[in-house]
Scaffold this motif. Structure first.
Motif, PDB file in Angstrom:
ATOM      1  N   LEU A 233     -29.548   9.634  12.646  1.00 17.33           N
ATOM      2  CA  LEU A 233     -30.850  10.298  12.727  1.00 17.33           C
ATOM      3  C   LEU A 233     -30.674  11.819  12.674  1.00 17.33           C
ATOM      4  N   GLN A 234     -31.697  12.487  12.204  1.00 19.93           N
ATOM      5  CA  GLN A 234     -31.735  13.950  12.189  1.00 19.93           C
ATOM      6  C   GLN A 234     -32.554  14.431  13.374  1.00 19.93           C
ATOM      7  N   ARG A 235     -32.153  15.544  13.962  1.00 21.58           N
ATOM      8  CA  ARG A 235     -32.814  16.073  15.168  1.00 21.58           C
ATOM      9  C   ARG A 235     -34.304  16.314  14.937  1.00 21.58           C
ATOM     10  N   ASN A 236     -34.679  16.826  13.799  1.00 22.51           N
ATOM     11  CA  ASN A 236     -36.074  17.170  13.528  1.00 22.51           C
ATOM     12  C   ASN A 236     -36.808  16.074  12.744  1.00 22.51           C
ATOM     13  N   GLN A 237     -36.234  14.901  12.688  1.00 23.93           N
ATOM     14  CA  GLN A 237     -36.808  13.808  11.916  1.00 23.93           C
ATOM     15  C   GLN A 237     -38.097  13.310  12.564  1.00 23.93           C
ATOM     16  N   ASN A 238     -39.050  12.957  11.725  1.00 30.55           N
ATOM     17  CA  ASN A 238     -40.298  12.354  12.207  1.00 30.55           C
ATOM     18  C   ASN A 238     -39.985  10.897  12.536  1.00 30.55           C
ATOM     19  N   ILE A 239     -39.924  10.584  13.813  1.00 33.57           N
ATOM     20  CA  ILE A 239     -39.492   9.252  14.248  1.00 33.57           C
ATOM     21  C   ILE A 239     -40.488   8.170  13.839  1.00 33.57           C
TER      22      ILE A 239
ATOM     23  N   GLU B 156     -40.287  15.161  21.732  1.00 30.51           N
ATOM     24  CA  GLU B 156     -39.780  14.112  20.835  1.00 30.51           C
ATOM     25  C   GLU B 156     -38.437  14.522  20.232  1.00 30.51           C
ATOM     26  N   SER B 157     -38.294  15.810  19.919  1.00 29.55           N
ATOM     27  CA  SER B 157     -37.033  16.305  19.387  1.00 29.55           C
ATOM     28  C   SER B 157     -35.910  16.111  20.404  1.00 29.55           C
ATOM     29  N   LYS B 158     -36.203  16.371  21.699  1.00 30.22           N
ATOM     30  CA  LYS B 158     -35.210  16.158  22.756  1.00 30.22           C
ATOM     31  C   LYS B 158     -34.881  14.669  22.891  1.00 30.22           C
ATOM     32  N   LEU B 159     -35.910  13.812  22.757  1.00 35.42           N
ATOM     33  CA  LEU B 159     -35.676  12.360  22.831  1.00 35.42           C
ATOM     34  C   LEU B 159     -34.734  11.912  21.722  1.00 35.42           C
ATOM     35  N   ILE B 160     -34.935  12.447  20.532  1.00 35.10           N
ATOM     36  CA  ILE B 160     -34.067  12.070  19.414  1.00 35.10           C
ATOM     37  C   ILE B 160     -32.641  12.536  19.693  1.00 35.10           C
ATOM     38  N   ASP B 161     -32.486  13.763  20.218  1.00 35.80           N
ATOM     39  CA  ASP B 161     -31.148  14.251  20.573  1.00 35.80           C
ATOM     40  C   ASP B 161     -30.494  13.334  21.594  1.00 35.80           C
ATOM     41  N   MET B 162     -31.253  12.944  22.617  1.00 41.26           N
ATOM     42  CA  MET B 162     -30.719  12.069  23.657  1.00 41.26           C
ATOM     43  C   MET B 162     -30.377  10.689  23.078  1.00 41.26           C
ATOM     44  N   LEU B 163     -31.217  10.204  22.151  1.00 39.65           N
ATOM     45  CA  LEU B 163     -30.951   8.912  21.510  1.00 39.65           C
ATOM     46  C   LEU B 163     -29.664   8.985  20.696  1.00 39.65           C
ATOM     47  N   ILE B 164     -29.496  10.074  19.952  1.00 35.12           N
ATOM     48  CA  ILE B 164     -28.287  10.252  19.144  1.00 35.12           C
ATOM     49  C   ILE B 164     -27.047  10.229  20.047  1.00 35.12           C
ATOM     50  N   GLU B 165     -27.171  10.794  21.236  1.00 38.30           N
ATOM     51  CA  GLU B 165     -26.058  10.816  22.197  1.00 38.30           C
ATOM     52  C   GLU B 165     -25.810   9.436  22.811  1.00 38.30           C
ATOM     53  N   GLY B 166     -26.774   8.500  22.651  1.00 41.53           N
ATOM     54  CA  GLY B 166     -26.591   7.143  23.166  1.00 41.53           C
ATOM     55  C   GLY B 166     -27.219   6.908  24.519  1.00 41.53           C
ATOM     56  N   ARG B 167     -28.165   7.750  24.903  1.00 41.97           N
ATOM     57  CA  ARG B 167     -28.817   7.591  26.209  1.00 41.97           C
ATOM     58  C   ARG B 167     -29.904   6.519  26.112  1.00 41.97           C
ATOM     59  N   LYS B 168     -29.753   5.518  26.947  1.00 40.25           N
ATOM     60  CA  LYS B 168     -30.692   4.396  26.940  1.00 40.25           C
ATOM     61  C   LYS B 168     -32.081   4.807  27.406  1.00 40.25           C
ATOM     62  N   SER B 169     -32.176   5.771  28.271  1.00 39.95           N
ATOM     63  CA  SER B 169     -33.491   6.211  28.761  1.00 39.95           C
ATOM     64  C   SER B 169     -34.329   6.767  27.606  1.00 39.95           C
ATOM     65  N   ALA B 170     -33.691   7.463  26.668  1.00 43.98           N
ATOM     66  CA  ALA B 170     -34.411   7.992  25.503  1.00 43.98           C
ATOM     67  C   ALA B 170     -34.882   6.834  24.620  1.00 43.98           C
ATOM     68  N   PHE B 171     -34.006   5.858  24.454  1.00 43.78           N
ATOM     69  CA  PHE B 171     -34.372   4.676  23.663  1.00 43.78           C
ATOM     70  C   PHE B 171     -35.571   3.969  24.296  1.00 43.78           C
ATOM     71  N   GLU B 172     -35.539   3.789  25.616  1.00 39.83           N
ATOM     72  CA  GLU B 172     -36.642   3.120  26.306  1.00 39.83           C
ATOM     73  C   GLU B 172     -37.943   3.890  26.147  1.00 39.83           C
ATOM     74  N   GLN B 173     -37.889   5.222  26.246  1.00 39.19           N
ATOM     75  CA  GLN B 173     -39.101   6.023  26.094  1.00 39.19           C
ATOM     76  C   GLN B 173     -39.659   5.891  24.678  1.00 39.19           C
ATOM     77  N   LEU B 174     -38.780   5.896  23.684  1.00 41.97           N
ATOM     78  CA  LEU B 174     -39.242   5.721  22.304  1.00 41.97           C
ATOM     79  C   LEU B 174     -39.818   4.319  22.102  1.00 41.97           C
TER      80      LEU B 174
END
Length: 190
Positions: free
Chosen positions: A63-69, A5-23
């Motif tokens: 968003l913060q990297r370690n944030q509880n999504i 989940e932490s990696k997903l948040i990092d990817m989301l912060i970078e603007g990766r749509k795949s991370a957004f879709e997974q979330l």
């Protein structure tokens, strides 16, 4: 929070749509269920899901990297659901005020027209009565005097008052019946 989940948040912060879709696939049902619990409406709950995830995408850089999504989505979901309830309440209140503005003048105008027509019909029908019957009937039915009071006022007997009222009612009833019968014939003959 797990590493995935932490990696997903990092990817989301970078603007990766795949991370957004997974979330979205991971949390959209939970967002919907919370929204439905608050709103009790599937359509509004679906709107809230869309609004929450659009907001998540728009605010991804904050968003913060370690944030509880889930905690983040939970707060946004509650906020959007409560805003939806306020909006619906305001809309209903506005609709009620608007309805009252439209219906009151129409009702009062309709009532005024009906009262005027009724008053004209009463005057016209009373005009058909002989003078003494009209006077006795008006004193009794329109002004509320008793038979004894009318008899004393007009210097006639109580029985004469009663007879005038009976005759007036009979004549008026026949005139009204004939008018309504005529209207029925006209209406149903076409």
């Amino acid at each position: 929070m797990d590493v995935k989940e932490s990696k997903l948040i990092d990817m989301l912060i970078e603007g990766r749509k795949s991370a957004f879709e997974q979330l979205y696939y991971s949390y959209s049902n939970r967002v919907f269920n919370l929204s439905f619990f608050l709103l009790k409406d599937t359509g509004w709950s679906e709107d809230v899901v869309q609004e929450v995830f659009v907001k998540l995408w728009e605010n991804r850089t904050s968003l913060q990297r370690n944030q509880n999504i889930w905690a983040y989505l939970y707060v946004m979901t509650r906020r959007h659901a409560l805003n939806k309830l306020r909006s619906v309440r305001r809309s209903n209140a506005c609709f009620e005020r608007l309805w009252m503005q439209f219906s009151e003048p129409e009702d009062s105008l309709h009532n005024a027209i009906a009262a005027k027509e009724l008053n004209e019909n009463i005057k016209r029908l009373l005009g058909l009565l002989p003078l003494q019957q009209r006077t006795v009937f008006s004193l009794s039915r329109l002004e509320g005097f008793s038979h004894q009071e009318i008899a004393e006022q007009l210097n006639i007997s109580r029985n004469t008052v009663k007879n005038h009222i009976v005759q007036a009612v009979k004549l008026l009833r026949n005139k009204i019946l004939h008018q309504n019968l005529f209207l029925l014939i006209v209406i149903f003959s076409f």
